[in-house]
Design a protein around this motif. Structure first.
Motif, PDB file in Angstrom:
ATOM      1  N   PHE A  73      -0.738  -3.957  15.587  1.00  0.00           N
ATOM      2  CA  PHE A  73       0.510  -4.171  14.855  1.00  0.00           C
ATOM      3  C   PHE A  73       0.578  -5.596  14.301  1.00  0.00           C
ATOM      4  O   PHE A  73       1.028  -5.819  13.174  1.00  0.00           O
ATOM      5  CB  PHE A  73       1.696  -3.901  15.782  1.00  0.00           C
ATOM      6  N   MET A  74       0.116  -6.578  15.070  1.00  0.00           N
ATOM      7  CA  MET A  74       0.115  -7.969  14.620  1.00  0.00           C
ATOM      8  C   MET A  74      -0.832  -8.169  13.437  1.00  0.00           C
ATOM      9  O   MET A  74      -0.644  -9.073  12.616  1.00  0.00           O
ATOM     10  CB  MET A  74      -0.289  -8.895  15.774  1.00  0.00           C
ATOM     11  N   GLY A  75      -1.853  -7.330  13.348  1.00  0.00           N
ATOM     12  CA  GLY A  75      -2.822  -7.469  12.271  1.00  0.00           C
ATOM     13  C   GLY A  75      -2.454  -6.758  10.993  1.00  0.00           C
ATOM     14  O   GLY A  75      -3.177  -6.863   9.988  1.00  0.00           O
ATOM     15  N   ILE A  76      -1.323  -6.039  10.985  1.00  0.00           N
ATOM     16  CA  ILE A  76      -0.945  -5.252   9.808  1.00  0.00           C
ATOM     17  C   ILE A  76      -0.777  -6.108   8.545  1.00  0.00           C
ATOM     18  O   ILE A  76      -1.227  -5.704   7.465  1.00  0.00           O
ATOM     19  CB  ILE A  76       0.327  -4.433  10.103  1.00  0.00           C
ATOM     20  N   PRO A  77      -0.175  -7.318   8.603  1.00  0.00           N
ATOM     21  CA  PRO A  77      -0.073  -8.109   7.373  1.00  0.00           C
ATOM     22  C   PRO A  77      -1.424  -8.441   6.749  1.00  0.00           C
ATOM     23  O   PRO A  77      -1.509  -8.719   5.551  1.00  0.00           O
ATOM     24  CB  PRO A  77       0.642  -9.386   7.846  1.00  0.00           C
ATOM     25  N   PRO A 136      -0.981  -5.670  -2.298  1.00  0.00           N
ATOM     26  CA  PRO A 136      -0.914  -4.199  -2.342  1.00  0.00           C
ATOM     27  C   PRO A 136      -2.003  -3.541  -1.492  1.00  0.00           C
ATOM     28  O   PRO A 136      -1.781  -2.478  -0.916  1.00  0.00           O
ATOM     29  CB  PRO A 136      -1.087  -3.867  -3.831  1.00  0.00           C
ATOM     30  N   LEU A 137      -3.166  -4.177  -1.379  1.00  0.00           N
ATOM     31  CA  LEU A 137      -4.207  -3.635  -0.517  1.00  0.00           C
ATOM     32  C   LEU A 137      -3.771  -3.664   0.945  1.00  0.00           C
ATOM     33  O   LEU A 137      -3.980  -2.707   1.691  1.00  0.00           O
ATOM     34  CB  LEU A 137      -5.502  -4.428  -0.692  1.00  0.00           C
ATOM     35  N   SER A 138      -3.156  -4.761   1.361  1.00  0.00           N
ATOM     36  CA  SER A 138      -2.696  -4.877   2.749  1.00  0.00           C
ATOM     37  C   SER A 138      -1.631  -3.839   3.065  1.00  0.00           C
ATOM     38  O   SER A 138      -1.665  -3.193   4.114  1.00  0.00           O
ATOM     39  CB  SER A 138      -2.134  -6.288   3.007  1.00  0.00           C
ATOM     40  N   PHE A 139      -0.687  -3.668   2.147  1.00  0.00           N
ATOM     41  CA  PHE A 139       0.351  -2.667   2.361  1.00  0.00           C
ATOM     42  C   PHE A 139      -0.243  -1.259   2.368  1.00  0.00           C
ATOM     43  O   PHE A 139       0.140  -0.413   3.176  1.00  0.00           O
ATOM     44  CB  PHE A 139       1.434  -2.770   1.285  1.00  0.00           C
ATOM     45  N   GLY A 140      -1.184  -1.013   1.454  1.00  0.00           N
ATOM     46  CA  GLY A 140      -1.780   0.316   1.389  1.00  0.00           C
ATOM     47  C   GLY A 140      -2.584   0.649   2.628  1.00  0.00           C
ATOM     48  O   GLY A 140      -2.403   1.710   3.238  1.00  0.00           O
ATOM     49  N   PHE A 141      -3.469  -0.247   3.011  1.00  0.00           N
ATOM     50  CA  PHE A 141      -4.282   0.000   4.197  1.00  0.00           C
ATOM     51  C   PHE A 141      -3.448  -0.083   5.467  1.00  0.00           C
ATOM     52  O   PHE A 141      -3.757   0.563   6.476  1.00  0.00           O
ATOM     53  CB  PHE A 141      -5.436  -1.005   4.244  1.00  0.00           C
ATOM     54  N   GLY A 142      -2.378  -0.893   5.427  1.00  0.00           N
ATOM     55  CA  GLY A 142      -1.514  -1.024   6.600  1.00  0.00           C
ATOM     56  C   GLY A 142      -0.817   0.270   6.973  1.00  0.00           C
ATOM     57  O   GLY A 142      -0.436   0.454   8.146  1.00  0.00           O
ATOM     58  N   ILE A 181      -7.146   7.121   0.939  1.00  0.00           N
ATOM     59  CA  ILE A 181      -6.530   5.810   0.699  1.00  0.00           C
ATOM     60  C   ILE A 181      -7.594   4.764   0.420  1.00  0.00           C
ATOM     61  O   ILE A 181      -7.429   3.896  -0.449  1.00  0.00           O
ATOM     62  CB  ILE A 181      -5.656   5.411   1.906  1.00  0.00           C
ATOM     63  N   GLN A 182      -8.719   4.830   1.149  1.00  0.00           N
ATOM     64  CA  GLN A 182      -9.821   3.894   0.867  1.00  0.00           C
ATOM     65  C   GLN A 182     -10.304   4.063  -0.569  1.00  0.00           C
ATOM     66  O   GLN A 182     -10.592   3.081  -1.268  1.00  0.00           O
ATOM     67  CB  GLN A 182     -10.981   4.153   1.839  1.00  0.00           C
ATOM     68  N   ASN A 183     -10.383   5.301  -1.030  1.00  0.00           N
ATOM     69  CA  ASN A 183     -10.810   5.554  -2.408  1.00  0.00           C
ATOM     70  C   ASN A 183      -9.791   5.016  -3.408  1.00  0.00           C
ATOM     71  O   ASN A 183     -10.142   4.411  -4.427  1.00  0.00           O
ATOM     72  CB  ASN A 183     -11.003   7.057  -2.617  1.00  0.00           C
ATOM     73  N   ILE A 184      -8.505   5.218  -3.124  1.00  0.00           N
ATOM     74  CA  ILE A 184      -7.442   4.720  -3.996  1.00  0.00           C
ATOM     75  C   ILE A 184      -7.510   3.207  -4.116  1.00  0.00           C
ATOM     76  O   ILE A 184      -7.452   2.632  -5.208  1.00  0.00           O
ATOM     77  CB  ILE A 184      -6.061   5.149  -3.450  1.00  0.00           C
ATOM     78  N   LYS A 216      -0.325   1.835  -7.815  1.00  0.00           N
ATOM     79  CA  LYS A 216       0.945   2.543  -7.981  1.00  0.00           C
ATOM     80  C   LYS A 216       1.222   3.490  -6.817  1.00  0.00           C
ATOM     81  O   LYS A 216       2.369   3.882  -6.592  1.00  0.00           O
ATOM     82  CB  LYS A 216       0.930   3.328  -9.298  1.00  0.00           C
ATOM     83  N   ALA A 217       0.179   3.830  -6.082  1.00  0.00           N
ATOM     84  CA  ALA A 217       0.348   4.734  -4.948  1.00  0.00           C
ATOM     85  C   ALA A 217       0.950   4.038  -3.735  1.00  0.00           C
ATOM     86  O   ALA A 217       1.530   4.688  -2.862  1.00  0.00           O
ATOM     87  CB  ALA A 217      -1.009   5.346  -4.562  1.00  0.00           C
ATOM     88  N   VAL A 218       0.815   2.716  -3.659  1.00  0.00           N
ATOM     89  CA  VAL A 218       1.176   1.987  -2.442  1.00  0.00           C
ATOM     90  C   VAL A 218       2.641   2.169  -2.030  1.00  0.00           C
ATOM     91  O   VAL A 218       2.933   2.449  -0.870  1.00  0.00           O
ATOM     92  CB  VAL A 218       0.820   0.490  -2.596  1.00  0.00           C
TER      93      VAL A 218
END
Length: 443
Positions: free
Chosen positions: A53-57, A222-228, A351-354, A361-363
């Motif tokens: 959880f701490m690593g999500i950002p 956006p990558l962090s939010f998407g992968f998070g 999600i990795q592909n996106i 825009k998917a995030v």
């Protein structure tokens, strides 16, 4: 995809599966040994979830650096990569300092929520957090550079190092959650050291360009939010259960949760290989069918594992906790967890592909899913505490499963179509994330 490229894809995927399976095996053996700490085991698992959880950002650090490394096809982009690595090593350290101040200031409430009797476990968790912030940077450099041999050895070193010290601390010294987190720190430290050595030519070099903070974060956020979204979905249930139910009950839930989580960990490496190949294909404006191959492999492995957990639900518990028969009582939860995580594993691939193709825009739509899941769990909390523990646990898992299906559907909707060529940062020039032909600074 040509025959040679398919052969390389399967060879790299096979090595990553073998390496992750080996590292994962020793990780599983860690829990076999850790179960000897009694009811403190649930606290240990909760501390591990807190780490995630701490690593999500910074959830996308590995993803960002894998993509940037894959796109570093000329001198300019190589210099930008060096500048990015050095800047983010410093940034993550400063964030860790902030985490440390916050956790130490609220050590009492956090310890009570996670039911941690010895605060030393919380302090070791902070040390693990620092290595956890640096490890993805080195992993991303290896992944993006298609250095899957080194990436695989990082997985193995972490598992073996953690297990070896766990044996000493828990079995010989009769340690509890604090000792277990010390073992986790040693395993993570070994990973950081190896990763740092393998990538030293990058992070020890002096960049010839100035790091573009605005441009880098316009792609990284956006990558962090998407992968998070994946990380939140993997952690939210354990943190919710740990705070809501008695320690003796959450210990059994931890056993079932780790059995299902092992399925995701086993098949996730295939998606790592796919991401690097997709990112490189986009950078070179090439086409490929890595997504299709990865989806087939992920769905097949996940389905077989889920069927196995349904037919023989006690088997994974017997393997992981062969000297702790009381943990076998968690077997009714195993099939539910296995099937609920199958759509999450597929969603991870999509999600990795996106993200590899910059479809940001998917995030926002992806972020809705964990928020809705958290809201659903909170709404059900009063009813859950009045139910029998196992009935309540199944309801929690069902909520997670339905949320994972929704996440998978949303990810599938955005997974096909033409990828954008660049990402624009607010108030800046367009920031090409993987294209090596653009003139403005990349991530």
């Amino acid at each position: 995809m040509s025959v040679n490229r398919k052969s390389a894809f399967f060879r790299q995927s096979s090595w990553m599966v073998i390496a992750t399976f080996t590292g994962g095996f020793f990780m599983a053996m860690v829990h076999t040994v850790a179960r000897k700490m009694g009811n403190d085991y649930g606290s240990f698992v909760a501390l591990l979830r807190l780490l995630i959880f701490m690593g999500i950002p910074f959830a996308a650090l590995q993803t960002v650096f894998a993509r940037q490394t894959a796109a570093a096809t000329d001198e300019n982009h190589e210099q930008q990569l060096i500048a990015s690595v050095r800047a983010l090593l410093l940034t993550t350290f400063l964030v860790w300092v902030f985490y440390t101040v916050v956790v130490l200031s609220a050590a009492g409430p956090i310890s009570r929520w996670l039911k941690v009797d010895n605060r030393a476990g919380l302090y070791f968790t902070l040390l693990v957090a620092l290595t956890g912030l640096w490890t993805p940077i080195f992993q991303g450099l290896l992944q993006g550079g298609h250095r899957f041999g080194g990436l695989g050895w990082l997985q193995i070193a972490n598992g073996v190092g953690r297990f070896a010290l766990m044996l000493v601390i828990i079995v010989v010294l009769a340690g509890k959650a604090a000792g277990a987190m010390c073992a986790v720190f040693v395993g993570q430290l070994a990973t950081v050291v190896i990763g740092g050595v393998l990538t030293r030519k990058i992070w020890t070099a002096r960049p010839k360009v100035v790091f573009d903070w605005r441009g880098w974060f316009s792609g990284a956020i956006p990558l962090s939010f998407g992968f998070g979204t994946i990380l939140i979905m993997q952690t939210i249930d354990m943190l919710f259960v740990q705070g809501l139910f008695e320690k003796r009950d959450t210990t059994l839930y931890s056993g079932a949760m780790l059995t299902g989580f092992a399925i995701v960990q086993f098949i996730a490496p295939v998606a790592l290989v796919m991401f690097a190949r997709v990112a490189k294909s986009v950078a070179h404006q090439e086409s490929g069918d890595s997504l299709g191959l990865t989806l087939i492999a992920t769905a097949l492995f996940g389905f077989v594992a889920a069927v196995g957990c349904t037919v023989l639900p006690k088997l994974p518990l017997r393997v992981m906790y062969f000297k702790n028969p009381e943990m076998w009582n968690a077997f009714p939860l195993v099939p539910w967890y296995a099937w609920s995580l199958l759509p999450l594993a597929v969603a991870n691939v999509l999600i990795q592909n996106i993200l590899a193709q910059m479809r940001f825009k998917a995030v926002p739509w992806l972020l809705l899913v964990p928020a809705m899941c958290a809201a659903a769990l909170c709404i059900q909390a009063p009813a859950l505490v009045s139910m029998a523990p196992f009935d309540a646990f199944i309801r929690v898992i069902q909520t997670m499963g339905l949320s994972s299906v929704l996440l998978c559907v949303i990810a599938a909707k955005f997974s096909w179509g033409r990828a954008p060529a660049s990402v624009s940062g607010p108030g800046s020039e367009p920031v090409p994330v993987v294209s090596h032909t653009a003139s403005s600074p990349a991530e």
